[in-house]
Motif scaffolding. Structure first.
Motif, PDB file in Angstrom:
ATOM      1  N   MET A 140       0.872  -1.338  -0.310  1.00 47.44           N
ATOM      2  CA  MET A 140       0.357   0.104  -0.286  1.00 47.44           C
ATOM      3  C   MET A 140       0.487   1.665   0.035  1.00 47.44           C
ATOM      4  SD  MET A 140      -3.481  -0.688   0.259  1.00 47.44           S
ATOM      5  CE  MET A 140      -2.934  -1.645  -1.378  1.00 47.44           C
ATOM      6  N   ASN A 141       2.008   1.013  -0.060  1.00 48.85           N
ATOM      7  CA  ASN A 141       3.040   2.066  -0.870  1.00 48.85           C
ATOM      8  C   ASN A 141       3.424   2.935   0.509  1.00 48.85           C
ATOM      9  OD1 ASN A 141       4.620   4.085  -2.479  1.00 48.85           O
ATOM     10  ND2 ASN A 141       3.319   5.172  -1.842  1.00 48.85           N
ATOM     11  N   PHE A 142       3.020   2.003   1.911  1.00 50.46           N
ATOM     12  CA  PHE A 142       3.863   2.703   2.817  1.00 50.46           C
ATOM     13  C   PHE A 142       5.440   2.946   3.617  1.00 50.46           C
ATOM     14  CE2 PHE A 142      -0.463   2.303   4.005  1.00 50.46           C
ATOM     15  CZ  PHE A 142      -0.903   2.711   5.561  1.00 50.46           C
ATOM     16  N   TYR A 247      -4.218  13.422   2.359  1.00 46.05           N
ATOM     17  CA  TYR A 247      -3.221  12.641   2.347  1.00 46.05           C
ATOM     18  C   TYR A 247      -3.436  11.412   2.697  1.00 46.05           C
ATOM     19  CZ  TYR A 247       1.944  10.423   2.183  1.00 46.05           C
ATOM     20  OH  TYR A 247       2.071   9.774   2.307  1.00 46.05           O
ATOM     21  N   PHE A 248      -3.433  10.001   1.723  1.00 48.66           N
ATOM     22  CA  PHE A 248      -3.099   9.017   2.550  1.00 48.66           C
ATOM     23  C   PHE A 248      -1.988   8.743   1.350  1.00 48.66           C
ATOM     24  CE2 PHE A 248      -7.228  10.055   2.433  1.00 48.66           C
ATOM     25  CZ  PHE A 248      -7.940   9.937   3.744  1.00 48.66           C
ATOM     26  N   PRO A 249      -1.323   7.275   2.092  1.00 49.82           N
ATOM     27  CA  PRO A 249       0.026   6.991   0.847  1.00 49.82           C
ATOM     28  C   PRO A 249      -0.427   5.871  -0.278  1.00 49.82           C
ATOM     29  CG  PRO A 249       0.051   6.349   3.583  1.00 49.82           C
ATOM     30  CD  PRO A 249      -0.907   6.374   3.120  1.00 49.82           C
ATOM     31  N   PHE A 250      -1.260   5.860  -0.194  1.00 51.15           N
ATOM     32  CA  PHE A 250      -1.738   4.958  -1.116  1.00 51.15           C
ATOM     33  C   PHE A 250      -2.873   5.422  -2.187  1.00 51.15           C
ATOM     34  CE2 PHE A 250      -3.996   3.907   2.712  1.00 51.15           C
ATOM     35  CZ  PHE A 250      -5.068   4.200   2.561  1.00 51.15           C
ATOM     36  N   THR A 251      -3.330   6.730  -2.157  1.00 46.30           N
ATOM     37  CA  THR A 251      -3.418   7.050  -3.794  1.00 46.30           C
ATOM     38  C   THR A 251      -2.876   9.132  -3.503  1.00 46.30           C
ATOM     39  OG1 THR A 251      -5.472   8.440  -1.198  1.00 46.30           O
ATOM     40  CG2 THR A 251      -6.047   6.459  -2.545  1.00 46.30           C
ATOM     41  N   GLU A 252      -3.478   9.312  -4.803  1.00 46.68           N
ATOM     42  CA  GLU A 252      -3.102  11.006  -5.029  1.00 46.68           C
ATOM     43  C   GLU A 252      -3.434  11.161  -5.838  1.00 46.68           C
ATOM     44  OE1 GLU A 252      -1.220  14.025  -5.359  1.00 46.68           O
ATOM     45  OE2 GLU A 252      -0.950  12.610  -3.776  1.00 46.68           O
ATOM     46  N   GLY A 282     -12.638   8.532   3.464  1.00 47.07           N
ATOM     47  CA  GLY A 282     -11.339   9.130   2.720  1.00 47.07           C
ATOM     48  C   GLY A 282     -11.479   8.240   1.326  1.00 47.07           C
ATOM     49  N   CYS A 283     -10.781   9.387   0.238  1.00 47.92           N
ATOM     50  CA  CYS A 283     -11.387   8.569  -0.488  1.00 47.92           C
ATOM     51  C   CYS A 283     -10.149   9.183  -1.428  1.00 47.92           C
ATOM     52  CB  CYS A 283     -12.138   8.506  -1.672  1.00 47.92           C
ATOM     53  SG  CYS A 283     -12.457  11.182  -1.496  1.00 47.92           S
ATOM     54  N   GLY A 284      -9.586   8.807  -2.939  1.00 44.75           N
ATOM     55  CA  GLY A 284      -8.560   9.591  -3.290  1.00 44.75           C
ATOM     56  C   GLY A 284      -8.730   7.679  -5.296  1.00 44.75           C
ATOM     57  N   MET A 285      -7.512   8.930  -5.800  1.00 46.14           N
ATOM     58  CA  MET A 285      -7.196   8.210  -7.540  1.00 46.14           C
ATOM     59  C   MET A 285      -5.728   6.772  -6.578  1.00 46.14           C
ATOM     60  SD  MET A 285      -9.524   9.072  -9.393  1.00 46.14           S
ATOM     61  CE  MET A 285      -8.834   8.100 -10.439  1.00 46.14           C
ATOM     62  N   VAL A 286      -6.207   6.101  -7.140  1.00 49.83           N
ATOM     63  CA  VAL A 286      -5.100   4.535  -6.618  1.00 49.83           C
ATOM     64  C   VAL A 286      -3.381   5.172  -6.930  1.00 49.83           C
ATOM     65  CG1 VAL A 286      -4.109   2.971  -6.506  1.00 49.83           C
ATOM     66  CG2 VAL A 286      -7.010   2.507  -6.625  1.00 49.83           C
ATOM     67  N   HIS A 287      -2.815   5.531  -5.887  1.00 50.24           N
ATOM     68  CA  HIS A 287      -1.375   5.804  -5.818  1.00 50.24           C
ATOM     69  C   HIS A 287      -0.748   4.900  -7.208  1.00 50.24           C
ATOM     70  CE1 HIS A 287       2.547   7.078  -6.191  1.00 50.24           C
ATOM     71  NE2 HIS A 287       2.334   8.286  -5.021  1.00 50.24           N
ATOM     72  N   PRO A 288      -0.704   5.086  -8.304  1.00 57.03           N
ATOM     73  CA  PRO A 288       0.438   4.724  -9.402  1.00 57.03           C
ATOM     74  C   PRO A 288       1.294   3.487  -8.998  1.00 57.03           C
ATOM     75  CG  PRO A 288       0.047   6.475 -10.401  1.00 57.03           C
ATOM     76  CD  PRO A 288      -0.188   6.842  -9.006  1.00 57.03           C
ATOM     77  N   SER A 289       1.755   3.801  -8.151  1.00 63.25           N
ATOM     78  CA  SER A 289       3.254   2.940  -7.191  1.00 63.25           C
ATOM     79  C   SER A 289       2.608   1.507  -6.720  1.00 63.25           C
ATOM     80  CB  SER A 289       3.689   3.982  -5.915  1.00 63.25           C
ATOM     81  OG  SER A 289       4.636   4.844  -6.284  1.00 63.25           O
ATOM     82  N   VAL A 290       1.366   2.183  -6.680  1.00 60.80           N
ATOM     83  CA  VAL A 290       0.452   0.719  -5.523  1.00 60.80           C
ATOM     84  C   VAL A 290      -0.478   0.028  -6.587  1.00 60.80           C
ATOM     85  CG1 VAL A 290      -1.439   0.056  -4.281  1.00 60.80           C
ATOM     86  CG2 VAL A 290      -0.628   1.795  -3.311  1.00 60.80           C
ATOM     87  N   LEU A 291      -0.405   0.629  -7.866  1.00 60.39           N
ATOM     88  CA  LEU A 291      -1.135  -0.717  -8.793  1.00 60.39           C
ATOM     89  C   LEU A 291       0.881  -1.219  -9.621  1.00 60.39           C
ATOM     90  CD1 LEU A 291      -3.340   2.102 -11.368  1.00 60.39           C
ATOM     91  CD2 LEU A 291      -3.576   0.042 -10.187  1.00 60.39           C
TER      92      LEU A 291
END
Length: 341
Positions: A140-142, A247-252, A282-291
């Motif tokens: 999850m990109n932590f 801010y969340f590590p897994f969304t941007e 909380g919500c957001g677009m999935v971070h490319p790194s997570v994918l």
């Protein structure tokens, strides 16, 4: 002796009993220690040796038949009593009050959330509560030094430092992504754990429902529309939403979503602290790194994710002010939700 045995056998064959008392009388007469069969066995000692074998066989036959007859009469009486009870049953009589249970308020709300997203095309996905560090944090990109990895925030298994109690159901998203190629559209309900002091506003375990959608050409507009539909289904058609940067590590980019206070209609009250808005998820677009970390090509696919606390939604719907009430199994509290089932 043989005539005596034959006479007793004929008597046994013709035995009848209309009630339990008569049956007990027959049992005593033939099978008790002072009954006819015991007397017969006592006289058997005086039988000549050359006749003992034949007479012994006949006595055993008589004994077996007597037992079978008594048992058959007993079964017949029990069957008759049972039929009599059924025949005498008054089906118009008001039944004795049977106290029915009710669903837990968290189950009521969780099922409602699942139902709404199911109608929007999301499938149900579940995973283990005892997880490894990779699926909870790494995938999850932590960052390695992220505060969530500290022992004061997460429950670790002492003998296995890489094994933890999941802090969010995002680990289910990771497990689905690493084994499934898009399109992916899932919701992940479940219990999660945080190393927090128990109080009216916090608990060491609670429940989440997270959602994930990954496909080609997914946009933030898609996310906003899905969440708007959810809010209006859950809280009413007049509900408005707003998204605030977060801010969340897994969304941007990431956002917090508020809904217009359904108690005051957005005018401001003590529940929404005069703002007219209440935060729900909380919500957001999935971070490319997570994918990429989960084996999905971020150049082809995009996605959005969201997560909400079931307790939070339940509080908004039913104004339960003390989180501890959800886990104390107070019957008086649970009975308040009977009508909501």
């Amino acid at each position: 002796m043989l005539k005596r045995i034959q006479s007793l056998l004929e008597e046994v064959e013709n035995l009848q009993a209309s009630n339990a008392e008569e049956l007990e009388t027959l049992r005593i007469k033939y099978l008790s220690k002072k009954g006819a069969l015991s007397a017969l066995m006592a006289d058997f000692r005086d039988v000549p040796s050359e006749q003992k074998k034949e007479i012994g066989i006949r006595i055993n036959e008589l004994k077996t038949r007597a037992f079978d007859k008594i048992n058959a009469l007993r079964a017949q009486l029990e069957s008759t009593d049972s039929d009599t009870e059924v025949e005498g049953l008054d089906i118009t009589r008001t039944p004795y009050p049977i106290e029915l249970g009710s669903r837990h308020p968290l189950s009521i709300v969780k099922n409602e959330i699942i139902d709404i997203f199911s109608r929007l095309g999301f499938s149900l996905a579940e995973g283990p509560e005892v997880e490894d560090d990779w699926h909870v944090f790494g995938a999850m990109n932590f960052a390695e030094n992220h505060p969530a990895r500290d022992m004061q925030d997460t429950f670790f298994i002492e003998s296995h430092p890489d094994v933890i109690l999941r802090t969010h159901t995002s680990s289910v998203q990771s497990r689905v992504m690493e084994h499934t190629q898009p399109p992916i559209r899932i919701i992940c309900p479940g219990r999660v754990y945080r190393n927090e002091a128990i109080s009216a506003r916090a608990h060491c375990f609670f429940h989440q429902v997270e959602g994930l959608y990954v496909n080609k050409d997914v946009s933030f507009t898609d996310l906003k529309q899905v969440l708007l539909l959810f809010a209006r289904e859950m809280f009413g058609e007049d509900t408005q939403i707003r998204l605030r940067p977060s801010y969340f590590p897994f969304t941007e980019p990431s956002a917090e979503m508020d809904i217009s206070c359904h108690l005051c209609g957005g005018k401001g009250c003590s529940f929404c602290k005069g703002t007219g808005w209440v935060e729900i998820l909380g919500c957001g677009m999935v971070h490319p790194s997570v994918l990429e970390l989960n084996g999905i090509d971020s150049k082809i696919y995009k996605g959005f994710a969201f997560g909400m606390g079931v307790e939070r939604i339940t509080n908004l719907k039913y104004q339960v002010k003390d989180l501890r009430m959800f886990s104390e199994n107070d019957k008086r509290f649970l009975e308040e939700f009977t009508a909501a089932n």
